[in-house]
Scaffold this motif. Structure first.
Motif, PDB file in Angstrom:
ATOM      1  N   ASN A   1      -8.602  -1.086   7.930  1.00 54.33           N
ATOM      2  CA  ASN A   1      -9.341  -2.318   8.221  1.00 54.33           C
ATOM      3  C   ASN A   1      -8.495  -3.276   9.055  1.00 54.33           C
ATOM      4  N   LEU A   2      -7.984  -2.771  10.179  1.00 57.78           N
ATOM      5  CA  LEU A   2      -7.121  -3.574  11.048  1.00 57.78           C
ATOM      6  C   LEU A   2      -7.827  -4.846  11.514  1.00 57.78           C
ATOM      7  N   GLN A   3      -9.113  -4.740  11.811  1.00 58.43           N
ATOM      8  CA  GLN A   3      -9.854  -5.907  12.290  1.00 58.43           C
ATOM      9  C   GLN A   3      -9.854  -7.033  11.261  1.00 58.43           C
ATOM     10  N   GLY A   4     -10.025  -6.677   9.983  1.00 63.07           N
ATOM     11  CA  GLY A   4      -9.984  -7.690   8.936  1.00 63.07           C
ATOM     12  C   GLY A   4      -8.586  -8.201   8.697  1.00 63.07           C
ATOM     13  N   GLY A   5      -7.595  -7.292   8.748  1.00 56.14           N
ATOM     14  CA  GLY A   5      -6.218  -7.677   8.494  1.00 56.14           C
ATOM     15  C   GLY A   5      -5.663  -8.628   9.528  1.00 56.14           C
ATOM     16  N   GLU A   6      -6.087  -8.473  10.777  1.00 49.29           N
ATOM     17  CA  GLU A   6      -5.527  -9.307  11.837  1.00 49.29           C
ATOM     18  C   GLU A   6      -6.028 -10.752  11.784  1.00 49.29           C
ATOM     19  N   LYS A   7      -6.884 -11.046  10.833  1.00 48.78           N
ATOM     20  CA  LYS A   7      -7.206 -12.449  10.573  1.00 48.78           C
ATOM     21  C   LYS A   7      -6.047 -13.122   9.833  1.00 48.78           C
ATOM     22  N   ARG A   8      -5.176 -12.296   9.225  1.00 49.10           N
ATOM     23  CA  ARG A   8      -4.065 -12.831   8.430  1.00 49.10           C
ATOM     24  C   ARG A   8      -2.705 -12.605   9.081  1.00 49.10           C
ATOM     25  N   PHE A   9      -2.577 -11.600   9.940  1.00 49.35           N
ATOM     26  CA  PHE A   9      -1.281 -11.313  10.542  1.00 49.35           C
ATOM     27  C   PHE A   9      -1.459 -10.852  11.981  1.00 49.35           C
ATOM     28  N   LYS A  10      -0.345 -10.821  12.704  1.00 51.40           N
ATOM     29  CA  LYS A  10      -0.331 -10.319  14.073  1.00 51.40           C
ATOM     30  C   LYS A  10       0.455  -9.017  14.102  1.00 51.40           C
TER      31      LYS A  10
ATOM     32  N   SER B   1       3.944 -10.022  12.082  1.00 46.35           N
ATOM     33  CA  SER B   1       4.348 -11.391  11.744  1.00 46.35           C
ATOM     34  C   SER B   1       3.159 -12.140  11.165  1.00 46.35           C
ATOM     35  N   TRP B   2       3.430 -13.091  10.287  1.00 47.74           N
ATOM     36  CA  TRP B   2       2.344 -13.830   9.653  1.00 47.74           C
ATOM     37  C   TRP B   2       2.818 -15.215   9.231  1.00 47.74           C
ATOM     38  N   ASP B   3       1.863 -16.127   9.149  1.00 43.37           N
ATOM     39  CA  ASP B   3       2.093 -17.479   8.638  1.00 43.37           C
ATOM     40  C   ASP B   3       0.887 -17.841   7.788  1.00 43.37           C
ATOM     41  N   CYS B   4       0.998 -17.537   6.502  1.00 47.62           N
ATOM     42  CA  CYS B   4      -0.116 -17.714   5.564  1.00 47.62           C
ATOM     43  C   CYS B   4       0.305 -18.617   4.406  1.00 47.62           C
ATOM     44  N   VAL B   5       1.072 -19.631   4.711  1.00 48.56           N
ATOM     45  CA  VAL B   5       1.641 -20.484   3.672  1.00 48.56           C
ATOM     46  C   VAL B   5       0.563 -21.108   2.803  1.00 48.56           C
ATOM     47  N   ASP B   6      -0.549 -21.491   3.401  1.00 53.84           N
ATOM     48  CA  ASP B   6      -1.600 -22.188   2.654  1.00 53.84           C
ATOM     49  C   ASP B   6      -2.763 -21.276   2.294  1.00 53.84           C
ATOM     50  N   GLU B   7      -2.558 -19.961   2.325  1.00 54.11           N
ATOM     51  CA  GLU B   7      -3.640 -19.023   2.065  1.00 54.11           C
ATOM     52  C   GLU B   7      -3.320 -18.132   0.868  1.00 54.11           C
ATOM     53  N   GLU B   8      -4.352 -17.526   0.331  1.00 57.88           N
ATOM     54  CA  GLU B   8      -4.184 -16.587  -0.770  1.00 57.88           C
ATOM     55  C   GLU B   8      -3.440 -15.336  -0.266  1.00 57.88           C
ATOM     56  N   PRO B   9      -2.596 -14.704  -1.101  1.00 53.49           N
ATOM     57  CA  PRO B   9      -1.929 -13.463  -0.700  1.00 53.49           C
ATOM     58  C   PRO B   9      -2.957 -12.400  -0.312  1.00 53.49           C
ATOM     59  N   TYR B  10      -2.589 -11.571   0.672  1.00 54.77           N
ATOM     60  CA  TYR B  10      -3.482 -10.523   1.176  1.00 54.77           C
ATOM     61  C   TYR B  10      -2.727  -9.203   1.124  1.00 54.77           C
ATOM     62  N   LEU B  11      -3.365  -8.182   0.588  1.00 51.73           N
ATOM     63  CA  LEU B  11      -2.729  -6.873   0.465  1.00 51.73           C
ATOM     64  C   LEU B  11      -3.216  -5.981   1.604  1.00 51.73           C
TER      65      LEU B  11
ATOM     66  N   LYS C   1      -1.102   6.161   0.643  1.00 51.27           N
ATOM     67  CA  LYS C   1      -1.157   4.887   1.351  1.00 51.27           C
ATOM     68  C   LYS C   1      -0.037   3.965   0.887  1.00 51.27           C
ATOM     69  N   PHE C   2       0.354   3.087   1.797  1.00 48.96           N
ATOM     70  CA  PHE C   2       1.352   2.081   1.498  1.00 48.96           C
ATOM     71  C   PHE C   2       0.661   0.724   1.525  1.00 48.96           C
ATOM     72  N   SER C   3       0.927  -0.103   0.539  1.00 51.17           N
ATOM     73  CA  SER C   3       0.297  -1.427   0.464  1.00 51.17           C
ATOM     74  C   SER C   3       1.373  -2.507   0.580  1.00 51.17           C
ATOM     75  N   TYR C   4       1.133  -3.467   1.478  1.00 52.78           N
ATOM     76  CA  TYR C   4       2.132  -4.515   1.724  1.00 52.78           C
ATOM     77  C   TYR C   4       1.497  -5.886   1.474  1.00 52.78           C
ATOM     78  N   PRO C   5       2.105  -6.706   0.603  1.00 48.82           N
ATOM     79  CA  PRO C   5       1.548  -8.044   0.353  1.00 48.82           C
ATOM     80  C   PRO C   5       1.906  -9.023   1.473  1.00 48.82           C
ATOM     81  N   ILE C   6       0.891  -9.619   2.058  1.00 46.91           N
ATOM     82  CA  ILE C   6       1.073 -10.633   3.104  1.00 46.91           C
ATOM     83  C   ILE C   6       0.920 -11.996   2.452  1.00 46.91           C
ATOM     84  N   HIS C   7       1.996 -12.769   2.411  1.00 51.31           N
ATOM     85  CA  HIS C   7       1.916 -14.119   1.855  1.00 51.31           C
ATOM     86  C   HIS C   7       3.071 -14.944   2.416  1.00 51.31           C
TER      87      HIS C   7
END
Length: 269
Positions: free
Chosen positions: A14-23, A44-54, A81-87
């Motif tokens: 789901n790259l299209q959905g993920g790229e709303k949270r990271f580049k 890279s990501w800047d999600c300081v004010d957002e909920e964590p995204y896996l 699969k590998f899961s990485y928390p984006i926060h």
């Protein structure tokens, strides 16, 4: 790439959905390194004010050198699969070697890396923390790629023709969506199955059976990622599965969800 076509996800679910949270960006290595390296990748990501995204990734049959604070290692391929928390805020730099492309650096079976990450000091003149400082402290992605070029170029091993052969085989598996059995690959390249299996153990790290499975499931996920109506029964047949339950079982074993659950998650994200 033509306008309007989604760029290849290369296993990023789901790259299209993920790229709303990271580049996610990819950069070519220098020409001298391109025999061994597929590309550099940077998330890279800047999600300081957002909920964590896996973010979930279906693995490719590639070794990755990953530069990340306190987690810098060389990782072998995986079958799950590998899961990485984006926060918060962060960045990860990676070197994706071509299938078989890391073997000339290591000179021992790539299967030895499975579940046993290797310290970067085994192939570079610096350890993990030093590499993190050398790469992640730079201001631009282009500078990071250039710095990695400079670190790897002095360590170049001789080119191994088997790497080209391995990539021919894997490109065939990736492009022929109806390939479902090792026997089909063995016949196409005139190799006994056991020789093919030994070659993959040495150069790739996972079996040809698993490589076929990972690409078929990646094909399935990419089809559903397009958010278009999909007949899952027909899709399973197009990917070489003779019955849908087998397809569902394999998909869930690797992705962690049934195809129907995954399609619903993509639609809702």
């Amino acid at each position: 790439m033509p306008a309007g076509l989604p760029r290849p996800s290369m296993g990023v679910l789901n790259l299209q959905g993920g790229e709303k949270r990271f580049k996610l960006s990819r950069h070519a290595a220098s020409e001298a390194l391109s025999f061994f390296i597929k590309h550099y990748w940077i998330v890279s990501w800047d999600c300081v004010d957002e909920e964590p995204y896996l973010q979930h990734v279906v693995p490719n049959p590639c070794v990755n050198l990953v530069v990340e604070p306190q987690k810098t290692f060389i990782y072998g391929p995986s079958t799950r699969k590998f899961s990485y928390p984006i926060h918060g805020k962060g960045m990860v730099f990676g070197v994706k070697f071509k299938p078989g492309g890391f073997y000339p650096f290591l000179n021992q079976p790539i299967s030895t890396l499975i579940n046993h990450p290797l310290g970067v000091e085994h192939i570079l003149d610096l350890d993990g923390p030093e590499l993190e400082e050398a790469i992640l402290s730079l201001n631009t992605e282009q500078d990071m790629a250039a710095a990695m070029d400079k670190l790897l170029l002095p360590k170049l091993p001789p080119q191994d023709e088997q790497v080209l052969f391995i990539n021919q085989i894997i490109n065939y598996i990736a492009s022929e969506r109806d390939i479902s059995k090792v026997e089909q690959v063995s016949e196409q390249f005139g190799l006994h199955i056991r020789k093919l299996q030994r070659l993959f153990d040495q150069y790739v790290g996972i079996s040809p059976k698993w490589v076929i499975r990972l690409y078929r499931l990646q094909n399935a996920a990419e089809t559903m990622d397009q958010r278009l109506p999909v007949d899952l029964s027909r899709l399973s047949m197009e990917l070489g599965y003779h019955d849908q339950p087998h397809f569902i079982k394999d998909f869930k074993a690797v992705v962690g969800h049934t195809p129907e659950e995954y399609r619903r998650w993509v639609q809702e994200s």
